[in-house]
Design a protein around this motif. Structure first.
Motif, PDB file in Angstrom:
ATOM      1  N   PRO A   4      -2.474  -5.658  -5.703  1.00 19.76           N
ATOM      2  CA  PRO A   4      -1.099  -6.070  -5.371  1.00 19.76           C
ATOM      3  C   PRO A   4      -0.230  -6.131  -6.631  1.00 19.76           C
ATOM      4  O   PRO A   4      -0.596  -6.803  -7.597  1.00 19.76           O
ATOM      5  CB  PRO A   4      -1.279  -7.458  -4.752  1.00 19.76           C
ATOM      6  CG  PRO A   4      -2.675  -7.455  -4.227  1.00 19.76           C
ATOM      7  CD  PRO A   4      -3.478  -6.613  -5.179  1.00 19.76           C
ATOM      8  N   ASN A   8       0.486  -1.982  -1.385  1.00 20.79           N
ATOM      9  CA  ASN A   8       0.207  -2.862  -2.526  1.00 20.79           C
ATOM     10  C   ASN A   8       1.356  -2.954  -3.547  1.00 20.79           C
ATOM     11  O   ASN A   8       1.143  -3.460  -4.650  1.00 20.79           O
ATOM     12  CB  ASN A   8      -1.073  -2.439  -3.262  1.00 20.79           C
ATOM     13  CG  ASN A   8      -2.305  -3.100  -2.686  1.00 20.79           C
ATOM     14  OD1 ASN A   8      -2.217  -4.074  -1.958  1.00 20.79           O
ATOM     15  ND2 ASN A   8      -3.472  -2.545  -2.993  1.00 20.79           N
ATOM     16  N   ILE A  56       0.225 -12.585   0.709  1.00 19.29           N
ATOM     17  CA  ILE A  56      -0.838 -11.591   0.476  1.00 19.29           C
ATOM     18  C   ILE A  56      -2.227 -12.228   0.552  1.00 19.29           C
ATOM     19  O   ILE A  56      -3.125 -11.735   1.243  1.00 19.29           O
ATOM     20  CB  ILE A  56      -0.634 -10.903  -0.880  1.00 19.29           C
ATOM     21  CG1 ILE A  56       0.633 -10.039  -0.830  1.00 19.29           C
ATOM     22  CG2 ILE A  56      -1.841 -10.060  -1.263  1.00 19.29           C
ATOM     23  CD1 ILE A  56       1.054  -9.501  -2.176  1.00 19.29           C
ATOM     24  N   ALA A  72       1.716  -5.920   0.379  1.00 18.39           N
ATOM     25  CA  ALA A  72       2.965  -6.010  -0.391  1.00 18.39           C
ATOM     26  C   ALA A  72       4.013  -5.048   0.129  1.00 18.39           C
ATOM     27  O   ALA A  72       5.215  -5.281  -0.025  1.00 18.39           O
ATOM     28  CB  ALA A  72       2.682  -5.758  -1.866  1.00 18.39           C
TER      29      ALA A  72
END
Length: 801
Positions: free
Chosen positions: A123, A149, A291, A298
């Motif tokens: 992420p 991500n 997350i 993301a």
């Protein structure tokens, strides 16, 4: 007994079991706490000491700390030193590091390095995207990246926003955009800024911000009218100040992206956002929570962050450029180095002293009074003797000289002296007396002008204070409306209301901004009034000191001596009678008419006496021949007697004169004086009536305004508390927008009324003093105390009766 022991043992076993369960649960919880390591990629060492890094750590820890053990390892806070190649290596290091579970990039170059890699195994969140489209990041209609991500923060304050703000505020057309050298080198190939300039309706050029102020200045020619200074990381504050000063000296308008700090370093304009770092850091923290706690990707997280930015202006730079932006910018902006803040505030006593010294109306009246005093002196001069002397020479023809028997020579030089002295003249005596009375009237008139100027100055002072208070109240109303707009937007997001509330608050916001402009314009108008009274330059700014109602100088009779004595009808009547008696004696306009009446009375008596009393005057003369020549200058013989020419002679006489008939002039003059006297007496009587009405009306105003202060303040406090309650309920969806608008307007109006009540009370105080003809501001403390004591004693005596 055994039963009791068994029960006790059972309870002990249960307690030990609970304690063991708790300890086991805590041990399990601690062993199960997941660790999260976050790596940060920054453009340069400057970011390491930025307050944002610490704020970011605190926010993320605060949000995730209950469920996770969050760490920001120092070895993974990596600076790429403005080198794209170092950036690639550092990013790869963060990807490979097992201790790093998520990545943050701070800065344009770090963000560009990551986005160009197009590889997001962990992420990743970025703050430093200049233009998503040119950087290949196409946001979805929902405002997300749709890149697995990866997400970034796009604030409402960016290059596009800044340029539009700059153009709207300062009406620029051709701008030089100076960006840091590293960023310039990275973006030179793609030129993502050029479309932004064009979209803003501007002409411009992007200039490389080198580490030399001289080199930057060499790139900015006279074709530009404005300069946009982005973050120039390699320049120190001292160099930035030199750069700004040089640009301003060229007459260029400078916008700084460093916010208030940049404006303080010499730029004309910038924008500031309170808690900007906190807002962005909170977004990062909430994203991490989504997350790691919510299993979100993301790519589905929102990108845009909207927050309110405010323009900040440099007053000293504006003055140096002799330039001001648009009205709405001037009145809605924060100012640094504002000259008005450095001005010494002037008190009411000070401005009254200045008005007395410089007011043109009072100066003209004073000169007129001095001129009138010369008329009085001129009338008195008629009572003094009049002496004249003359020297001359004559030339006559010979026949005349020969037949004059020596009395007149052909050529003769002579000197004469004459004396005139009034012994008795009703006309002259009366004129001297009349002019003395008229001068008394002029003095009283001049004093009335003085009191008018003092009153006008005090009212202008209070009006200026009131106007400034209204500006502050309107600013609060504007900020409150902005807050309500934010609440409405939040309500719309959670489904409490539709978009109609948002549009309604946007409409109210536009009205509030106009109200603020109107309030500022009104303040400037009142400043013009004050400057005209003080005979200052009209454009000059003036800062006035606020008043304190506990200080007797502002109220005089109205505060310490009277305010508490007008709380009921009986005391109001007592005070009114006292003030009316004082006014009919002290009021200059009454004294002026009284003096004029005395002058007319004396003139009427003189006109009556002139009909039968003569004027008596003494006159005398002395003549001397200084030289003779020609025929007639020698002795003459008459019947054998030698007669010498006379060299000198003198005379003295007393004359009484009375005109017997002058076409009824004296009768007409007498009648005119009689009618003038009757007219002035009527005017005096009417003036006394007006003064009494004015005094009693002023006392009633004082009674009303003194009680209004307390009542309006109580109403204001109640309205504000009600507004806070209604706004809280509105935010929770319990009341409608109509109820909140009513509560806000009521709070706003009640605060205006509360402030207005104070100034109305002060104006009523000044009205009483003007109607009496005696200002406490022009008195000593002892005189003020004496008046207060007189009123108090009068009140007590009347109450005893």
């Amino acid at each position: 007994m055994n039963q009791t022991k068994r029960t006790s043992s059972l309870i002990t076993l249960i307690l030990w079991s609970c304690l063991f369960a708790v300890i086991s649960s805590q041990a399990y919880s601690q062993s199960d706490t997941k660790k999260i390591g976050i790596g940060i990629l920054i453009d340069g060492e400057e970011y390491r000491t930025s307050p944002f890094v610490e704020i970011l750590k605190e926010e993320v820890t605060a949000v995730l700390g209950a469920s996770y053990e969050v760490s920001f390892p120092d070895e993974y806070l990596i600076s790429i030193d403005w080198d794209a190649e170092k950036g690639k290596v550092a990013y790869e290091k963060l990807i490979q590091a097992k201790e790093v579970d998520a990545i943050i990039t701070l800065g344009v170059l770090s963000t560009l390095t990551v986005t160009e890699a197009k590889n997001f195994p962990k992420p990743t969140m970025a703050w430093g995207v200049v233009d998503p489209i040119t950087q290949g990041i196409h946001m979805t209609p929902e405002g997300t990246t749709n890149i697995s991500n990866f997400t970034f923060v796009q604030t409402s304050s960016n290059l596009k926003y800044d340029l539009n703000t700059f153009k709207e505020a300062c009406n620029i057309s051709n701008v030089a955009i100076v960006i840091d050298e590293y960023i310039f080198n990275v973006y030179q190939e793609r030129k993502p800024i050029d479309p932004i300039i064009k979209e803003a309706g501007l002409k411009g050029k992007v200039i490389k911000g080198k580490d030399s102020v001289t080199e930057i200045l060499a790139e900015i020619d006279t074709s530009f009218d404005a300069v946009y200074l982005s973050h120039l990381f390699k320049l120190k504050d001292e160099q930035i100040k030199v750069l700004n000063d040089s640009l301003v000296n060229r007459g260029l308008l400078v916008y700084s992206t460093d916010g208030k700090k940049g404006v303080e370093n010499g730029a004309l304009i910038g924008t500031i956002t309170e808690d900007r770092y906190n807002i962005i850091a909170r977004r990062f923290a909430l994203n991490f929570e989504s997350i790691f706690d919510g299993d979100a990707n993301a790519k589905d997280l929102p990108v845009i962050i909207n927050y309110e930015s405010k323009i900040v202006l440099n007053a000293s730079v504006s003055q140096k450029l002799d330039y001001l932006p648009k009205w709405e910018t001037i009145f809605n902006a924060d100012w640094v180095y504002d000259q008005s803040e450095k001005q010494t505030t002037v008190s009411l006593e000070h401005v009254i002293e200045e008005a007395i010294e410089n007011n043109l109306s009072y100066q003209a009246s004073t000169y007129g009074t001095l001129s009138g005093d010369e008329i009085r002196r001129l009338a008195n001069s008629a009572l003094m003797p009049s002496i004249e002397a003359s020297v001359g020479a004559t030339l006559i023809d010979q026949p005349t000289a020969s037949r004059s028997f020596g009395t007149r020579a052909e050529r003769q030089a002579f000197a004469n002296a004459e004396l005139q002295q009034i012994i008795y003249s009703e006309r002259v005596f009366a004129n001297a007396k009349v002019q003395r009375f008229l001068q008394d009237a002029r003095v009283a008139g001049n004093e009335q002008v003085l009191y008018d100027v003092v009153y006008q100055t005090a009212i202008a002072y209070y009006n200026l204070l009131f106007a400034r208070t209204q500006v502050n109240i309107t600013k609060k109303y504007l900020e409150s409306t902005k807050r309500n707009l934010e609440i409405a937007e939040m309500r719309e997001n959670v489904g409490y209301s539709g978009s109609s509330d948002v549009y309604r608050w946007k409409s109210n916001l536009a009205k509030a901004e106009q109200q603020l402009i109107d309030a500022n314009i009104f303040e400037r108008q009142q400043m013009l009034v004050m400057n005209s009274i003080l005979n200052r330059e009209m454009k000059e700014s003036i800062m006035v000191k606020d008043v304190d109602l506990t200080d007797g100088i502002y109220g005089g009779l109205a505060t310490d001596g009277m305010a508490y004595l007008v709380e009921d009808p009986i005391s109001l009547l007592i005070v009114s009678e006292y003030i009316v008696d004082k006014a009919l004696i002290q009021r200059p306009v009454v004294q002026q008419y009284s003096a004029q009446l005395l002058a007319l009375e004396r003139q009427r008596k003189a006109d009556s006496r002139n009909r039968f009393i003569p004027e008596v005057a003494l006159s005398g003369g002395y003549n001397r021949v200084l030289a003779r020549g020609g025929i007639g200058s020698e002795s003459q013989s008459l019947n054998g007697v030698e007669i010498d020419p006379l060299d000198q002679n003198w005379n003295i006489s007393v004359v009484a004169r009375i005109p017997l008939f002058s076409g009824f002039e004296k009768q007409r003059t007498y009648q005119k004086a009689r009618y003038d006297q009757l007219q002035t007496q009527s005017l005096l009587d009417q003036t006394k009536v007006d003064v009494e009405r004015e005094v009693r009306s002023a006392v009633l105003d004082l009674a009303s305004t003194s009680t209004n202060i307390t009542n309006s303040r109580e109403a204001m406090e109640a309205a504000q508390k009600n507004y806070e309650i209604v706004r809280d309920n509105y935010s929770k969806g319990r009341v409608s927008i109509i109820e909140l608008i009513d509560a806000q307007n009521n709070a706003f109006e009640s605060e205006q009324q509360a402030s207005n009540a104070v100034y109305q009370f002060l104006e009523a105080s000044m009205s009483i003093q003007r109607s009496v003809g005696n200002f406490s501001l022009l008195q000593t403390d002892e005189e003020r105390e004496q008046i207060n004591q007189e009123i108090t004693e009068l009140y007590q005596n009347q109450i005893r009766k």
